[in-house]
Design a protein around this motif. Structure first.
Motif, PDB file in Angstrom:
ATOM      1  N   MET A   1       0.855  -1.177   0.000  1.00  0.00           N
ATOM      2  CA  MET A   1       0.000   0.000   0.000  1.00  0.00           C
ATOM      3  C   MET A   1       0.901   1.242   0.000  1.00  0.00           C
ATOM      4  SD  MET A   1      -3.119   1.097   2.638  1.00  0.00           S
ATOM      5  CE  MET A   1      -3.715  -0.537   2.858  1.00  0.00           C
ATOM      6  N   SER A   2       0.568   2.208  -0.832  1.00  0.00           N
ATOM      7  CA  SER A   2       1.384   3.418  -0.934  1.00  0.00           C
ATOM      8  C   SER A   2       1.188   4.325   0.289  1.00  0.00           C
ATOM      9  CB  SER A   2       1.028   4.189  -2.201  1.00  0.00           C
ATOM     10  OG  SER A   2      -0.189   4.899  -2.016  1.00  0.00           O
ATOM     11  N   LEU A   3       2.126   5.208   0.479  1.00  0.00           N
ATOM     12  CA  LEU A   3       2.029   6.176   1.569  1.00  0.00           C
ATOM     13  C   LEU A   3       0.770   7.021   1.437  1.00  0.00           C
ATOM     14  CD1 LEU A   3       3.250   7.491   4.056  1.00  0.00           C
ATOM     15  CD2 LEU A   3       4.673   8.891   2.546  1.00  0.00           C
ATOM     16  N   LEU A   4       0.434   7.435   0.227  1.00  0.00           N
ATOM     17  CA  LEU A   4      -0.773   8.238   0.007  1.00  0.00           C
ATOM     18  C   LEU A   4      -2.032   7.452   0.371  1.00  0.00           C
ATOM     19  CD1 LEU A   4       0.234  10.006  -3.309  1.00  0.00           C
ATOM     20  CD2 LEU A   4      -0.080  11.086  -1.073  1.00  0.00           C
ATOM     21  N   THR A   5      -2.046   6.176   0.076  1.00  0.00           N
ATOM     22  CA  THR A   5      -3.192   5.341   0.439  1.00  0.00           C
ATOM     23  C   THR A   5      -3.340   5.272   1.952  1.00  0.00           C
ATOM     24  OG1 THR A   5      -2.901   4.050  -1.583  1.00  0.00           O
ATOM     25  CG2 THR A   5      -4.232   3.048   0.167  1.00  0.00           C
ATOM     26  N   HIS A   6      -2.233   5.124   2.654  1.00  0.00           N
ATOM     27  CA  HIS A   6      -2.261   5.096   4.124  1.00  0.00           C
ATOM     28  C   HIS A   6      -2.773   6.420   4.692  1.00  0.00           C
ATOM     29  CE1 HIS A   6      -0.493   1.236   5.173  1.00  0.00           C
ATOM     30  NE2 HIS A   6       0.396   1.408   4.201  1.00  0.00           N
ATOM     31  N   ILE A   7      -2.307   7.528   4.151  1.00  0.00           N
ATOM     32  CA  ILE A   7      -2.733   8.844   4.637  1.00  0.00           C
ATOM     33  C   ILE A   7      -4.227   9.039   4.402  1.00  0.00           C
ATOM     34  CG2 ILE A   7      -2.506  11.338   4.304  1.00  0.00           C
ATOM     35  CD1 ILE A   7       0.477  10.800   3.589  1.00  0.00           C
ATOM     36  N   ALA A   8      -4.689   8.709   3.208  1.00  0.00           N
ATOM     37  CA  ALA A   8      -6.117   8.858   2.886  1.00  0.00           C
ATOM     38  C   ALA A   8      -6.968   7.975   3.791  1.00  0.00           C
ATOM     39  CB  ALA A   8      -6.362   8.515   1.412  1.00  0.00           C
ATOM     40  N   GLN A   9      -6.538   6.749   4.028  1.00  0.00           N
ATOM     41  CA  GLN A   9      -7.306   5.839   4.879  1.00  0.00           C
ATOM     42  C   GLN A   9      -7.332   6.324   6.324  1.00  0.00           C
ATOM     43  OE1 GLN A   9      -9.127   3.163   3.626  1.00  0.00           O
ATOM     44  NE2 GLN A   9     -10.053   3.501   5.628  1.00  0.00           N
TER      45      GLN A   9
ATOM     46  N   ASP B   1       5.656  12.166  -5.213  1.00  0.00           N
ATOM     47  CA  ASP B   1       6.913  12.896  -5.364  1.00  0.00           C
ATOM     48  C   ASP B   1       6.847  14.299  -4.757  1.00  0.00           C
ATOM     49  OD1 ASP B   1       7.925  10.722  -6.734  1.00  0.00           O
ATOM     50  OD2 ASP B   1       7.508  11.590  -8.712  1.00  0.00           O
ATOM     51  N   LYS B   2       5.644  14.849  -4.642  1.00  0.00           N
ATOM     52  CA  LYS B   2       5.484  16.208  -4.120  1.00  0.00           C
ATOM     53  C   LYS B   2       5.250  16.260  -2.612  1.00  0.00           C
ATOM     54  CE  LYS B   2       3.476  18.137  -8.329  1.00  0.00           C
ATOM     55  NZ  LYS B   2       2.304  18.837  -8.867  1.00  0.00           N
ATOM     56  N   LEU B   3       5.096  15.102  -1.967  1.00  0.00           N
ATOM     57  CA  LEU B   3       4.739  15.074  -0.546  1.00  0.00           C
ATOM     58  C   LEU B   3       5.725  15.821   0.352  1.00  0.00           C
ATOM     59  CD1 LEU B   3       3.358  11.529   0.308  1.00  0.00           C
ATOM     60  CD2 LEU B   3       2.213  13.738   0.549  1.00  0.00           C
TER      61      LEU B   3
ATOM     62  N   THR C   1       4.891  29.009  -1.365  1.00  0.00           N
ATOM     63  CA  THR C   1       4.186  29.886  -0.428  1.00  0.00           C
ATOM     64  C   THR C   1       4.841  29.906   0.947  1.00  0.00           C
ATOM     65  OG1 THR C   1       2.757  28.082   0.239  1.00  0.00           O
ATOM     66  CG2 THR C   1       1.968  29.500  -1.541  1.00  0.00           C
ATOM     67  N   GLY C   2       5.726  28.916   1.211  1.00  0.00           N
ATOM     68  CA  GLY C   2       6.367  28.847   2.514  1.00  0.00           C
ATOM     69  C   GLY C   2       5.592  28.025   3.532  1.00  0.00           C
ATOM     70  N   TYR C   3       4.423  27.525   3.137  1.00  0.00           N
ATOM     71  CA  TYR C   3       3.665  26.649   4.033  1.00  0.00           C
ATOM     72  C   TYR C   3       4.432  25.345   4.210  1.00  0.00           C
ATOM     73  CZ  TYR C   3      -0.490  29.620   3.844  1.00  0.00           C
ATOM     74  OH  TYR C   3      -1.368  30.657   3.970  1.00  0.00           O
ATOM     75  N   ASN C   4       3.989  24.527   5.138  1.00  0.00           N
ATOM     76  CA  ASN C   4       4.629  23.242   5.361  1.00  0.00           C
ATOM     77  C   ASN C   4       4.535  22.348   4.135  1.00  0.00           C
ATOM     78  OD1 ASN C   4       5.527  23.382   8.088  1.00  0.00           O
ATOM     79  ND2 ASN C   4       3.397  23.303   8.743  1.00  0.00           N
ATOM     80  N   VAL C   5       5.386  21.330   4.117  1.00  0.00           N
ATOM     81  CA  VAL C   5       5.317  20.351   3.043  1.00  0.00           C
ATOM     82  C   VAL C   5       3.969  19.627   3.143  1.00  0.00           C
ATOM     83  CG1 VAL C   5       7.829  20.070   2.914  1.00  0.00           C
ATOM     84  CG2 VAL C   5       6.492  18.533   4.376  1.00  0.00           C
ATOM     85  N   PRO C   6       3.419  19.187   2.026  1.00  0.00           N
ATOM     86  CA  PRO C   6       2.108  18.528   2.047  1.00  0.00           C
ATOM     87  C   PRO C   6       2.011  17.361   3.026  1.00  0.00           C
ATOM     88  CG  PRO C   6       2.686  19.088  -0.188  1.00  0.00           C
ATOM     89  CD  PRO C   6       3.896  19.387   0.647  1.00  0.00           C
ATOM     90  N   TYR C   7       3.046  16.571   3.143  1.00  0.00           N
ATOM     91  CA  TYR C   7       3.012  15.453   4.083  1.00  0.00           C
ATOM     92  C   TYR C   7       2.663  15.931   5.487  1.00  0.00           C
ATOM     93  CZ  TYR C   7       4.595  11.532   6.926  1.00  0.00           C
ATOM     94  OH  TYR C   7       4.654  10.502   7.840  1.00  0.00           O
TER      95      TYR C   7
END
Length: 157
Positions: free
Chosen positions: A1-9, A114-116, A122-128
């Motif tokens: 399972m991908s990291l994105l799948t884990h985050i979404a779940q 790749d963008k996580l 904008t200087g905001y935190n990384v998406p992860y």
């Protein structure tokens, strides 16, 4: 399972169930009346309805961030829930929250892994970081909802 799948779940689990805390937003809200949801108690500036509206607001903000848009956060910070005058309005507010969580989870699944960890211009935190922060934020407010619900239950006449 991908990291994105884990985050979404993980996001869906705090909203709908099967998370590590064994409590979730949907089951916490399911038997509250609109009067209970709208009541501001003596020990909290926020009603349960305000917390629900706030969480939906932030799900939508983070979804916009994934799309590269950083909407301004108003002074109300998403706590400006419309007055609830009926059970139907309370049900609609809850549905808005669950729809926003599902929509965000879908956006997470379609986000580029790749963008996580890329810092946005904008200087905001990384998406992860803001994706995990959003789920932690939901758990925090879920705890408040549980406390408020327990207070409502203790007041039964």
């Amino acid at each position: 399972m991908s990291l994105l799948t884990h985050i979404a779940q993980h996001l869906i689990d705090v909203h709908e169930g099967d998370n590590w805390t064994e409590v979730n937003i949907k089951s916490t809200l399911h038997d509250l009346t609109y009067e209970q949801a709208a009541l501001v108690t003596p020990f909290s500036p926020n009603s349960i309805a305000m917390l629900v509206h706030h969480l939906a607001f932030y799900n939508e903000v983070v979804q916009q961030r994934l799309l590269g848009t950083y909407p301004p956060i108003p002074p109300s910070n998403g706590f400006d829930v419309p007055v609830l005058n009926s059970e139907g309005q309370w049900q609609e507010l809850q549905q808005k929250l669950f729809d926003s969580a599902r929509s965000l989870a879908n956006s997470i699944l379609h986000y580029s892994e790749d963008k996580l960890f890329e810092m946005p211009s904008t200087g905001y935190n990384v998406p992860y970081k803001f994706l995990h922060g959003l789920t932690e934020h939901a758990h925090y407010h879920l705890g408040q909802m549980v406390i408020l619900k327990n207070w409502h239950r203790s007041r039964k006449h």
